[in-house]
Design a protein around this motif. Structure first.
Motif, PDB file in Angstrom:
ATOM      1  N   SER A   1       0.822  -1.220   0.000  1.00 51.54           N
ATOM      2  CA  SER A   1       0.000   0.000   0.000  1.00 51.54           C
ATOM      3  C   SER A   1       0.848   1.259   0.000  1.00 51.54           C
ATOM      4  O   SER A   1       0.393   2.333  -0.397  1.00 51.54           O
ATOM      5  CB  SER A   1      -0.935   0.004   1.223  1.00 51.54           C
ATOM      6  N   GLU A   2       2.107   1.086   0.445  1.00 51.34           N
ATOM      7  CA  GLU A   2       3.042   2.219   0.472  1.00 51.34           C
ATOM      8  C   GLU A   2       3.963   2.223  -0.744  1.00 51.34           C
ATOM      9  O   GLU A   2       4.945   2.975  -0.790  1.00 51.34           O
ATOM     10  CB  GLU A   2       3.871   2.166   1.760  1.00 51.34           C
ATOM     11  N   GLY A   3       3.657   1.359  -1.712  1.00 52.64           N
ATOM     12  CA  GLY A   3       4.410   1.357  -2.965  1.00 52.64           C
ATOM     13  C   GLY A   3       5.518   0.334  -3.051  1.00 52.64           C
ATOM     14  O   GLY A   3       6.210   0.242  -4.078  1.00 52.64           O
ATOM     15  N   GLY A   4       5.721  -0.471  -2.009  1.00 56.10           N
ATOM     16  CA  GLY A   4       6.779  -1.482  -2.032  1.00 56.10           C
ATOM     17  C   GLY A   4       6.351  -2.730  -2.789  1.00 56.10           C
ATOM     18  O   GLY A   4       5.200  -3.148  -2.709  1.00 56.10           O
ATOM     19  N   VAL A   5       7.290  -3.300  -3.562  1.00 56.32           N
ATOM     20  CA  VAL A   5       7.003  -4.500  -4.351  1.00 56.32           C
ATOM     21  C   VAL A   5       8.185  -5.454  -4.252  1.00 56.32           C
ATOM     22  O   VAL A   5       9.337  -5.039  -4.381  1.00 56.32           O
ATOM     23  CB  VAL A   5       6.744  -4.155  -5.840  1.00 56.32           C
ATOM     24  N   ARG A   6       7.910  -6.741  -4.015  1.00 57.83           N
ATOM     25  CA  ARG A   6       8.959  -7.760  -3.998  1.00 57.83           C
ATOM     26  C   ARG A   6       8.951  -8.591  -5.279  1.00 57.83           C
ATOM     27  O   ARG A   6       9.947  -9.198  -5.635  1.00 57.83           O
ATOM     28  CB  ARG A   6       8.752  -8.695  -2.801  1.00 57.83           C
ATOM     29  N   GLY A   7       7.786  -8.694  -5.913  1.00 56.58           N
ATOM     30  CA  GLY A   7       7.677  -9.472  -7.145  1.00 56.58           C
ATOM     31  C   GLY A   7       7.620 -10.973  -6.916  1.00 56.58           C
ATOM     32  O   GLY A   7       7.840 -11.759  -7.848  1.00 56.58           O
ATOM     33  N   ASP A   8       7.322 -11.411  -5.698  1.00 60.71           N
ATOM     34  CA  ASP A   8       7.271 -12.838  -5.406  1.00 60.71           C
ATOM     35  C   ASP A   8       5.832 -13.340  -5.362  1.00 60.71           C
ATOM     36  O   ASP A   8       4.883 -12.606  -5.669  1.00 60.71           O
ATOM     37  CB  ASP A   8       7.994 -13.130  -4.080  1.00 60.71           C
ATOM     38  N   PHE A   9       5.665 -14.587  -4.958  1.00 57.78           N
ATOM     39  CA  PHE A   9       4.334 -15.178  -4.902  1.00 57.78           C
ATOM     40  C   PHE A   9       3.441 -14.456  -3.910  1.00 57.78           C
ATOM     41  O   PHE A   9       2.240 -14.284  -4.154  1.00 57.78           O
ATOM     42  CB  PHE A   9       4.445 -16.659  -4.520  1.00 57.78           C
TER      43      PHE A   9
END
Length: 468
Positions: free
Chosen positions: A249-257
């Motif tokens: 929600s704060e814009g962070g992305v890990r790109g995992d499952f």
């Protein structure tokens, strides 16, 4: 007349006694039921004898005696229910291929309590299809992902390197740690050194001890501790989901499952936790068992081990020093696949499955009544001398005959065939690559695989190891 009354009374009391203790004096063949035992304990039936641990590459005394006496399909009373037991490949295949049409997954209540009511193993219909679709999406994305395959290779090397100063290891436990950390990293991006990883692993070990124990809730016993461990795992996974939701929600992305799972609007929170738990459990328990079976049987089969080493030496010559394995390498491991498949056939990760007949079912000369429990015995067909030459012998070369694959169903079949089967085989193949190129090993004679009914080893599979 008065003298006759005690005789009548005795007769009816006798009938009541026979019914109470599960003894039938009536001929049930007319109903089309298979032959089977008619004398058993109330409620428990023959369950304790059926569940008695035995070597997983054998039928065990209960199945040996019953198949010898009644044939490969027989009736019994197990887990509190009238039951049809099938050691017949054709009937087992028929049952698995007719999931939700004629048969349905039906596990005892204690299994529901320990796995959770939303477990993919237990639910049916649309919910099962929904949860399975999410799991398959994860597996299909992972299995050819260079990042995931690189991590499988890297962690396998790391584990094997940590054994260089040792002369003995308890392999089954180490295999569980390896496969658990692989799944934790790929699902949740949690590294092995993260304190949360050790915390969840500890609960999983407690969980599995209870999962294979007598399913009776007594405060402080293995089963009760497992139910509590499952709750703690669920709470921890729910916390991880909430933290990821906040991060995204704060814009962070890990790109995992986990990112994809959080974004999934079809599943509710409980279902998301259940999917994670199912994937962790399957990746942790099934793959570690498969690795352990391969290691065990290879120790007893020096010619197979030599052929396997030759295949991996040849493969290694095509790679640069330290270059990780990839999907193309995996597809070249022909004899490795035979080694893995034969370990599945001989060692039997899964002894049997629980199903229930949804309606009266006719199969050949048998009638399976609606509502009866049905147990397809996977182990029995794998060890059937009518299907496999010298079935107790570990022989990977039997898999050069393509017909063998039609007679072995280690991961079930139909709508419920294990979605992670290929992923588990890949992880095992990568691990074996590094193991056979770096170590030789011996097992203890008494430390054999056991069906309890789930796979276990008497002493945890202790290996005496030596660097090559």
């Amino acid at each position: 007349m008065a003298a006759f009354l005690p005789v009548v009374l005795t007769f009816f009391l006798g009938i009541l006694f026979l019914k109470l203790f599960g003894i039938s004096i009536f001929n049930e063949k007319s109903k089309g039921l298979p032959n089977g035992s008619t004398i058993h304990w109330p409620f428990l039936g023959e369950t304790l004898a059926y569940l008695k641990p035995h070597k997983s590459n054998s039928l065990g005394l209960f199945l040996q005696q019953h198949c010898s006496r009644y044939g490969s399909v027989f009736k019994s009373h197990l887990f509190g229910c009238p039951t049809i037991v099938s050691c017949d490949l054709d009937l087992n295949t028929f049952i698995l291929q007719n999931e939700e049409a004629l048969f349905q997954s039906s596990y005892p209540k204690p299994v529901h309590d320990i796995l959770g009511k939303r477990s993919m193993m237990l639910v049916s219909g649309e919910l099962h299809r929904k949860l399975r679709s999410v799991a398959l999406g994860f597996i299909n994305t992972s299995i050819k992902s260079p990042d995931f395959l690189g991590y499988v290779d890297k962690l396998s090397v790391s584990f094997i390197d940590s054994w260089r100063s040792k002369s003995q290891i308890v392999f089954f436990k180490r295999a569980k740690e390896l496969t658990f950390y692989l799944m934790l990293k790929n699902l949740l991006s949690i590294e092995p050194e993260d304190p949360l990883a050790a915390k969840i692993l500890g609960d999983f070990l407690t969980f599995m001890k209870g999962f294979v124990s007598l399913p009776v809730y007594i405060p402080g016993n293995s089963y009760s501790r497992a139910v509590k461990a499952r709750r703690r795992i669920s709470w921890n996974l729910n916390d991880v989901i909430k933290e990821r939701e906040k991060m995204m929600s704060e814009g962070g992305v890990r790109g995992d499952f986990l990112d994809k799972l959080v974004e999934n609007a079809i599943l509710n929170d409980e279902e998301k936790v259940s999917v994670l738990l199912d994937l962790l459990l399957a990746g942790y328990e099934t793959t570690s068992g498969l690795m352990s079976l391969c290691v065990y049987f290879l120790a007893q089969a020096p010619s197979a081990l030599q052929t396997l080493q030759e295949e991996h030496r040849a493969l290694r010559k095509t790679k640069k020093d330290g270059e990780p394995l990839n999907w193309e390498d995996y597809k070249k491991m022909e004899f490795t696949s035979h080694v893995i498949n034969e370990a599945l056939r001989c060692g039997n990760l899964v002894k049997f499955l629980h199903r229930k007949a949804l309606k009266d079912v006719k199969f050949k000369e048998y009638i399976i009544p609606a509502g009866w429990q049905v147990l397809p015995i996977i182990l029995a067909t794998h060890l059937d001398p009518n299907l496999h030459e010298r079935p107790s012998e570990y022989n990977p070369w039997r898999w050069t005959d393509l017909a063998t694959s039609r007679k072995v169903i280690p991961f079930g079949g139909g709508l419920r065939i294990c979605p992670g089967a290929e992923l588990g085989k890949l992880e095992t193949a990568f691990f074996l690559h590094h193991l056979v190129l770096n170590f030789r090993w011996k097992t203890k004679e008494e430390d054999c695989p056991m069906a309890c009914p789930y796979l276990d080893f008497k002493n945890g599979l202790v290996l005496e190891i030596e660097q090559i």
